[in-house]
Structures are given as structure tokens and as C-alpha cells.
Design a protein around this motif. Structure first.
Motif, PDB file in Angstrom:
ATOM      1  N   ALA A 299       0.855  -1.253   0.019  1.00 57.21           N
ATOM      2  CA  ALA A 299       0.103   0.202  -0.063  1.00 57.21           C
ATOM      3  C   ALA A 299       0.960   1.248   0.196  1.00 57.21           C
ATOM      4  O   ALA A 299       0.373   2.484  -0.563  1.00 57.21           O
ATOM      5  CB  ALA A 299      -0.796  -0.093   1.087  1.00 57.21           C
ATOM      6  N   GLN A 300       2.183   1.236   0.559  1.00 53.41           N
ATOM      7  CA  GLN A 300       3.018   2.449   0.507  1.00 53.41           C
ATOM      8  C   GLN A 300       3.119   3.028  -0.639  1.00 53.41           C
ATOM      9  O   GLN A 300       3.383   4.107  -0.704  1.00 53.41           O
ATOM     10  CB  GLN A 300       4.198   2.151   1.374  1.00 53.41           C
ATOM     11  N   HIS A 301       3.257   2.097  -1.918  1.00 50.56           N
ATOM     12  CA  HIS A 301       3.383   2.810  -3.054  1.00 50.56           C
ATOM     13  C   HIS A 301       2.813   3.850  -3.587  1.00 50.56           C
ATOM     14  O   HIS A 301       3.052   4.775  -3.905  1.00 50.56           O
ATOM     15  CB  HIS A 301       3.526   1.362  -4.037  1.00 50.56           C
ATOM     16  N   TYR A 302       1.458   3.529  -3.223  1.00 50.79           N
ATOM     17  CA  TYR A 302       0.368   4.204  -3.695  1.00 50.79           C
ATOM     18  C   TYR A 302       0.205   5.649  -2.956  1.00 50.79           C
ATOM     19  O   TYR A 302       0.161   6.639  -3.414  1.00 50.79           O
ATOM     20  CB  TYR A 302      -0.932   3.694  -3.650  1.00 50.79           C
ATOM     21  N   GLN A 303       0.295   5.142  -1.363  1.00 51.73           N
ATOM     22  CA  GLN A 303       0.298   6.284  -0.604  1.00 51.73           C
ATOM     23  C   GLN A 303       1.335   7.349  -0.789  1.00 51.73           C
ATOM     24  O   GLN A 303       1.360   8.547  -0.492  1.00 51.73           O
ATOM     25  CB  GLN A 303       0.563   5.865   1.025  1.00 51.73           C
ATOM     26  N   ALA A 304       2.524   6.854  -1.454  1.00 54.90           N
ATOM     27  CA  ALA A 304       3.924   7.647  -1.507  1.00 54.90           C
ATOM     28  C   ALA A 304       3.404   8.546  -2.646  1.00 54.90           C
ATOM     29  O   ALA A 304       4.175   9.430  -2.933  1.00 54.90           O
ATOM     30  CB  ALA A 304       4.910   6.854  -1.814  1.00 54.90           C
ATOM     31  N   GLY A 305       2.519   8.589  -3.380  1.00 53.80           N
ATOM     32  CA  GLY A 305       2.156   9.481  -4.614  1.00 53.80           C
ATOM     33  C   GLY A 305       2.304   8.863  -5.948  1.00 53.80           C
ATOM     34  O   GLY A 305       1.894   9.747  -6.882  1.00 53.80           O
ATOM     35  N   PHE A 306       2.614   7.536  -6.033  1.00 53.55           N
ATOM     36  CA  PHE A 306       2.511   6.820  -7.511  1.00 53.55           C
ATOM     37  C   PHE A 306       1.359   6.338  -7.946  1.00 53.55           C
ATOM     38  O   PHE A 306       0.449   6.037  -7.059  1.00 53.55           O
ATOM     39  CB  PHE A 306       3.546   5.612  -7.462  1.00 53.55           C
ATOM     40  N   HIS A 307       1.048   6.508  -8.994  1.00 54.26           N
ATOM     41  CA  HIS A 307      -0.341   5.849  -9.726  1.00 54.26           C
ATOM     42  C   HIS A 307      -0.004   4.499 -10.291  1.00 54.26           C
ATOM     43  O   HIS A 307       0.781   4.203 -11.178  1.00 54.26           O
ATOM     44  CB  HIS A 307      -0.566   6.812 -11.020  1.00 54.26           C
ATOM     45  N   ASN A 308      -0.560   3.318  -9.625  1.00 57.64           N
ATOM     46  CA  ASN A 308      -0.229   2.270  -9.764  1.00 57.64           C
ATOM     47  C   ASN A 308      -0.689   1.886 -11.049  1.00 57.64           C
ATOM     48  O   ASN A 308       0.064   0.901 -12.003  1.00 57.64           O
ATOM     49  CB  ASN A 308      -1.152   1.159  -8.775  1.00 57.64           C
ATOM     50  N   THR A 309      -1.615   2.339 -11.719  1.00 60.58           N
ATOM     51  CA  THR A 309      -1.948   2.322 -13.210  1.00 60.58           C
ATOM     52  C   THR A 309      -0.784   2.452 -14.213  1.00 60.58           C
ATOM     53  O   THR A 309      -0.301   1.627 -15.112  1.00 60.58           O
ATOM     54  CB  THR A 309      -3.268   2.786 -13.998  1.00 60.58           C
ATOM     55  N   ALA A 310      -0.010   3.634 -13.698  1.00 58.03           N
ATOM     56  CA  ALA A 310       1.241   3.805 -14.578  1.00 58.03           C
ATOM     57  C   ALA A 310       2.271   3.172 -14.383  1.00 58.03           C
ATOM     58  O   ALA A 310       3.005   2.743 -15.236  1.00 58.03           O
ATOM     59  CB  ALA A 310       1.209   5.484 -14.545  1.00 58.03           C
ATOM     60  N   THR A 311       2.447   2.940 -12.880  1.00 62.75           N
ATOM     61  CA  THR A 311       3.678   2.326 -12.697  1.00 62.75           C
ATOM     62  C   THR A 311       3.994   0.722 -12.642  1.00 62.75           C
ATOM     63  O   THR A 311       4.334   0.166 -13.503  1.00 62.75           O
ATOM     64  CB  THR A 311       4.326   2.783 -11.256  1.00 62.75           C
ATOM     65  N   LEU A 312       3.088   0.230 -11.855  1.00 64.13           N
ATOM     66  CA  LEU A 312       2.979  -1.294 -11.839  1.00 64.13           C
ATOM     67  C   LEU A 312       2.182  -1.725 -13.232  1.00 64.13           C
ATOM     68  O   LEU A 312       2.665  -2.941 -13.878  1.00 64.13           O
ATOM     69  CB  LEU A 312       1.982  -1.807 -10.784  1.00 64.13           C
ATOM     70  N   GLY A 313       1.421  -0.980 -13.753  1.00 63.83           N
ATOM     71  CA  GLY A 313       0.766  -1.265 -14.944  1.00 63.83           C
ATOM     72  C   GLY A 313       1.597  -1.530 -16.425  1.00 63.83           C
ATOM     73  O   GLY A 313       1.229  -2.148 -17.118  1.00 63.83           O
ATOM     74  N   THR A 314       2.801  -0.464 -16.187  1.00 65.59           N
ATOM     75  CA  THR A 314       3.720  -0.820 -17.033  1.00 65.59           C
ATOM     76  C   THR A 314       4.302  -2.311 -17.253  1.00 65.59           C
ATOM     77  O   THR A 314       4.636  -2.794 -18.343  1.00 65.59           O
ATOM     78  CB  THR A 314       4.903   0.256 -17.004  1.00 65.59           C
ATOM     79  N   ILE A 315       4.649  -2.746 -16.216  1.00 62.64           N
ATOM     80  CA  ILE A 315       5.233  -4.034 -16.247  1.00 62.64           C
ATOM     81  C   ILE A 315       4.472  -5.142 -16.558  1.00 62.64           C
ATOM     82  O   ILE A 315       4.702  -6.050 -17.209  1.00 62.64           O
ATOM     83  CB  ILE A 315       5.917  -4.063 -14.488  1.00 62.64           C
ATOM     84  N   ALA A 316       2.892  -4.911 -15.824  1.00 68.54           N
ATOM     85  CA  ALA A 316       2.007  -5.810 -16.134  1.00 68.54           C
ATOM     86  C   ALA A 316       1.478  -5.703 -17.667  1.00 68.54           C
ATOM     87  O   ALA A 316       1.382  -6.920 -18.229  1.00 68.54           O
ATOM     88  CB  ALA A 316       0.654  -5.543 -15.506  1.00 68.54           C
ATOM     89  N   ALA A 317       1.618  -4.871 -18.405  1.00 71.16           N
ATOM     90  CA  ALA A 317       1.496  -4.703 -19.699  1.00 71.16           C
ATOM     91  C   ALA A 317       2.572  -5.358 -20.616  1.00 71.16           C
ATOM     92  O   ALA A 317       2.256  -5.692 -21.492  1.00 71.16           O
ATOM     93  CB  ALA A 317       1.175  -3.323 -20.373  1.00 71.16           C
ATOM     94  N   ALA A 318       3.713  -4.992 -19.938  1.00 72.44           N
ATOM     95  CA  ALA A 318       4.835  -5.826 -20.536  1.00 72.44           C
ATOM     96  C   ALA A 318       4.774  -7.197 -20.550  1.00 72.44           C
ATOM     97  O   ALA A 318       5.195  -8.065 -21.581  1.00 72.44           O
ATOM     98  CB  ALA A 318       6.117  -5.129 -20.007  1.00 72.44           C
ATOM     99  N   ALA A 319       4.334  -7.957 -19.466  1.00 73.82           N
ATOM    100  CA  ALA A 319       4.085  -9.298 -19.182  1.00 73.82           C
ATOM    101  C   ALA A 319       3.179  -9.686 -20.288  1.00 73.82           C
ATOM    102  O   ALA A 319       3.399 -10.615 -20.848  1.00 73.82           O
ATOM    103  CB  ALA A 319       3.427  -9.503 -17.747  1.00 73.82           C
ATOM    104  N   ALA A 320       2.039  -8.957 -20.335  1.00 74.04           N
ATOM    105  CA  ALA A 320       1.075  -9.586 -21.252  1.00 74.04           C
ATOM    106  C   ALA A 320       1.588  -9.555 -22.876  1.00 74.04           C
ATOM    107  O   ALA A 320       1.365 -10.297 -23.564  1.00 74.04           O
ATOM    108  CB  ALA A 320      -0.418  -8.755 -21.373  1.00 74.04           C
ATOM    109  N   ALA A 321       2.276  -8.510 -22.975  1.00 74.85           N
ATOM    110  CA  ALA A 321       2.892  -8.196 -24.436  1.00 74.85           C
ATOM    111  C   ALA A 321       3.940  -9.422 -24.646  1.00 74.85           C
ATOM    112  O   ALA A 321       4.177  -9.881 -25.795  1.00 74.85           O
ATOM    113  CB  ALA A 321       3.573  -6.957 -24.537  1.00 74.85           C
TER     114      ALA A 321
END
Length: 451
Positions: free
Chosen positions: A137-159
């Protein structure tokens, strides 16, 4: 002992999604197409898209398609949500996949198979959910947008799965994506927020193309470094691979399809307001045009930290209002709806804003903090009347999610200018049940008006 990135790459390459997971993926495709296609076709006007098209109008390639489709899928803030990911997985995963499906140079040598596409999507959602758990949870609380940060890696996995990369290539793709992952919640309420999804999808495509071209990267410790630098000391990298697909995360906790085009963090507050409005109409004995003056005060309570996404208190535009508990509650009470036209780029409605100023946020310090378990989130709306009566409605996040969404009606509301025959055709294409469905759907989604 292999590192998390190598373990993850092996699972991405060799896992076989279940038939149930593929069915959930088909529903996700339909939800994404419902919210993205009206932007692509221009059925819903979006001025910032003009700027993007002015820059990318000459670039008809997988990178530009991914960026534009990420933006289109997230711009209405009506796209799906995943509880463990704490973000919007389909808005980054599907744009990357559709862009690659449209790019003939990437999939030469193997056919565009609908089930292969769905498997890649399932893998992407699995990685998204696991990254959310691993980052904490700290990742989001620190000000990051999970869709953008974690989502980049998730989309790369799918690709990587979609282009049939091997384990070594997949590890490189994940590493490149992790290096480029970025995005800040500070942009919520602006057009940069949906652009985050576009950037994430674009990066996934770029990472895939680089790996296919033979580009190399560090072989170990990249995912760990990402989690360490972004997890605030609360990261749990073991959750990336432990109990993989038991069950698939597209099944449990599953994709949550939005019933309203507003931040998911406002939805149980909206449902509570709907209940209070119905009670006021039934019990007040007054005409609707007196509702605002009959209400002296509105208090919305929630677990401490539960309004971290819905943080806008005084919105100036409909886009900002998507993230305003005050505005959403007032809009429901006055108009009995939360529609797309209520949350576009125009200035906020003055009548709604006047009532919204009577809304007071009151975090409930007796409840466990939201980051401890966001699934326990609730909104309790207390309506105080001028005659001294006090009415309360409490709705939990679980209750709101359990209501579900009629996907056919959602498609029709988003593509309101289309015909019944066109709606039926789109629903059929989203099943990806025929050899022609995937290329046709990819072609339609990349047919932006000026491309």
C-alpha cells in the motif's frame, strides 16, 4: 536460486489460463471496448485527444496506437478496477495487446488467435494483481499511480506472452518496462491521468520491440530494485510468484466493472446517497425542488485514508469532479444520476456545487485505517435536515461491487449514437470467437478520425 524476475518470466511463458479465466477476459475486453471506442470514433468529444492526434497523426505504428488506446480507455475514468492492483489493469494491458495485434511486423509467423490474445490478457492481470501485493500500500500512498507504474510492467508481461517471447526475452522485456515505469497521483483530475495509461502501454510495446530486435538488459535484481525503490520498505517480492494462478486473479478477486464514470473511491458514497435521496422523496413530503434547501448539512465518514484517490474537494471541471466525494454525493441527491455528461471537461454545475459545499468529510478513526485492508472500506453518509431530523446510510465497498454492472447497457450508454445492430456486432467481436474477430476489433480501435 533464480531471482523473482526469472521466476516470473518462466511463469509468464509457460502458464496455461483456464477456460473460466478466458471467459472473465472476454468480459474485460467488452468493458474496455465500451469505454474506449466512443473516444476513438469521436462519439464522445475529448479535446485533449486532438492534441495527441496532432502529435501522432503521422505515426501509424504499434507504439503510437498503444499510447492513444491507453489514453482512450482511461479518459472517461469508466474503465475497470482491480482491488489487489489498486489500479486499472485493462486500460494498460489491452491497448498494448491491441496495438501489437494491429502491427503485422510483430506477429509475422504466427496467426492472430483470439484465445492466445485472451491468455496474454489473463497473464497481464495476474501480474498486475501480484505487483500490487508485492509493492504494498505504501507505493500508492507515496504518490505513485499504480496504473502507470505497476501497469507498465503488467502490460509488458502480457505483451511478452502475446508475441510468444521466450523466458530470456520476457525477462528483458520486464526489466526494460520496470526501468521506464512512472506516473504520479498528483495528475489526478487532469488529462495527464489517462495519458499515464497510454505511456504505460507504449512502454510495454517499446520493451517488446527492443527484445525482439535483440536488445539486452540486466539479467537479475531489476524487479527487486523496482520494488525496493518504490515500496517504502513494505514491499514483499515473494508475492510476485507464490501460489501463482491459485486462483487466477482475473477470477478472484477479479475485474471490477464501474457502474459510474467516477473514481471507484466515490462509489459506495454514491450508493449511500441514492438510498438517502429515495428516502427523502418518500418521507419528506416536499417537492424535489426543495431538497437542497431542506438539507442543512451532509457528513461523509470513511476509514482514515479512504479518500486518498477521491481527494478533490472543490472541483472546477467535471473531470476534477470525478474525484470529489462532495460533488458526487450532491449530484446523486439532486439529479439521481452520475452520467458521462456530468463529468466531462466543462465547468461544474453550480447547483450541484452549491449543495456540495454542505458536505463535510469526517474520517472514522475508530475503523481500521484504509491501507490495512481497503476491502473493508465503507462510506457512511449522514443527512441532517432543517427540521432537525438526521438520516444515515452506510454502504460498504463490498456491497457496491456486489451489485455488478449490466455490460450490454453500459456499452449502449457509452456508444449511444450507435444502432442496436452495431451494439450486437461489437459484443460479438469482443468474444474473439472467430479468426476474423481480433484483427477486425484491433482495426476498429486504431481507426482514430485523423489517423
Amino acid at each position: 536460486m533464480s531471482q523473482p524476475r526469472e521466476q516470473l518470466a518462466d511463469l509468464i511463458v509457460h502458464s496455461t489460463p483456464s477456460a473460466e479465466a478466458r471467459e472473465k477476459a472476454r468480459a474485460g475486453v467488452l468493458d474496455y471496448v465500451s469505454v474506449a471506442l466512443p473516444i476513438v470514433l469521436g462519439e464522445i468529444e475529448d479535446k485533449p485527444l486532438r492534441s495527441l492526434l496532432a502529435v501522432f497523426s503521422q505515426q501509424q505504428n504499434a507504439q503510437s496506437w498503444a499510447l492513444l488506446l491507453g489514453y482512450a480507455g482511461h479518459t472517461l475514468d469508466f474503465d475497470d478496477f482491480h482491488q489487489q492492483f489498486h489500479g486499472h489493469p485493462s486500460a494498460v494491458i489491452l491497448p498494448a495487446l491491441f496495438a501489437l495485434a494491429r502491427d503485422c511486423s510483430v506477429h509475422q509467423g504466427h496467426s492472430l488467435n483470439g484465445e492466445h490474445f485472451l491468455d496474454a490478457y489473463v497473464i497481464g492481470v495476474e501480474v498486475a494483481g501480484r505487483l500490487g501485493l508485492a509493492a504494498g500500500a505504501q507505493h500508492y500512498q507515496a504518490g505513485f499511480h499504480n496504473t502507470a507504474t505497476l501497469g507498465t510492467i503488467a502490460a509488458a508481461a502480457a505483451a511478452a506472452r502475446f508475441i510468444q517471447a521466450d523466458v530470456a526475452q520476457t525477462a528483458v522485456i520486464l526489466g526494460i518496462a520496470a526501468t521506464r515505469a512512472s506516473g504520479l497521483r498528483a495528475q489526478f483530475g487532469s488529462s495527464v491521468k489517462p495519458l499515464h495509461a497510454g505511456y504505460a502501454a507504449e512502454t510495454a510495446v517499446v520493451a517488446t520491440q527492443l527484445a525482439l530486435a535483440g536488445f539486452d538488459g540486466k539479467n537479475a535484481h531489476v524487479i527487486e530494485a523496482f520494488l525496493s525503490s518504490h515500496g517504502g520498505g513494505k514491499q514483499q517480492p515473494e508475492k510476485l510468484t507464490a501460489y501463482w494462478a491459485q486462483p487466477w486473479r482475473i477470477i478472484t478477486p477479479g475485474l471490477e466493472f464501474k457502474p459510474y464514470p467516477t473514481c471507484a473511491g466515490t462509489h459506495s458514497a454514491a450508493d449511500a446517497a441514492f438510498e438517502l435521496r429515495a428516502r427523502w422523496l418518500a418521507d419528506s413530503g416536499k417537492p424535489l425542488n426543495q431538497l437542497a434547501e431542506d438539507i442543512s448539512r451532509i457528513v461523509v465518514a470513511f476509514p482514515s485514508g479512504g479518500d486518498i484517490a477521491a481527494s478533490v474537494r472543490n472541483p472546477a471541471t467535471g473531470i476534477e469532479a470525478r474525484f470529489s466525494l462532495e460533488y458526487v454525493i450532491a449530484a446523486v441527491l439532486l439529479h439521481n444520476r452520475l452520467s458521462l455528461e456530468d463529468f466531462d471537461e466543462r465547468p461544474v454545475n453550480n447547483e450541484i456545487m452549491s449543495l456540495a459545499r454542505k458536505v463535510i468529510r469526517q474520517p472514522d478513526e475508530t475503523a481500521p485505517r484504509d491501507e490495512i485492508d481497503p476491502t473493508q472500506r465503507f462510506h457512511e453518509v449522514t443527512l441532517s435536515r432543517e427540521n432537525g431530523e438526521v438520516w444515515v446510510s452506510r454502504v460498504t465497498r463490498k456491497q457496491s461491487v456486489a451489485k455488478g454492472v449490466d455490460q450490454s447497457l453500459k456499452l449502449q450508454s457509452c456508444l449511444s449514437k450507435s444502432s442496436a445492430a452495431e451494439w450486437a456486432e461489437i459484443e460479438a467481436l469482443c468474444q474473439l470467437a472467430t479468426p476474423a474477430a481480433l484483427p477486425e476489433l484491433a482495426k476498429r480501435l486504431t481507426s482514430f478520425k485523423t489517423l
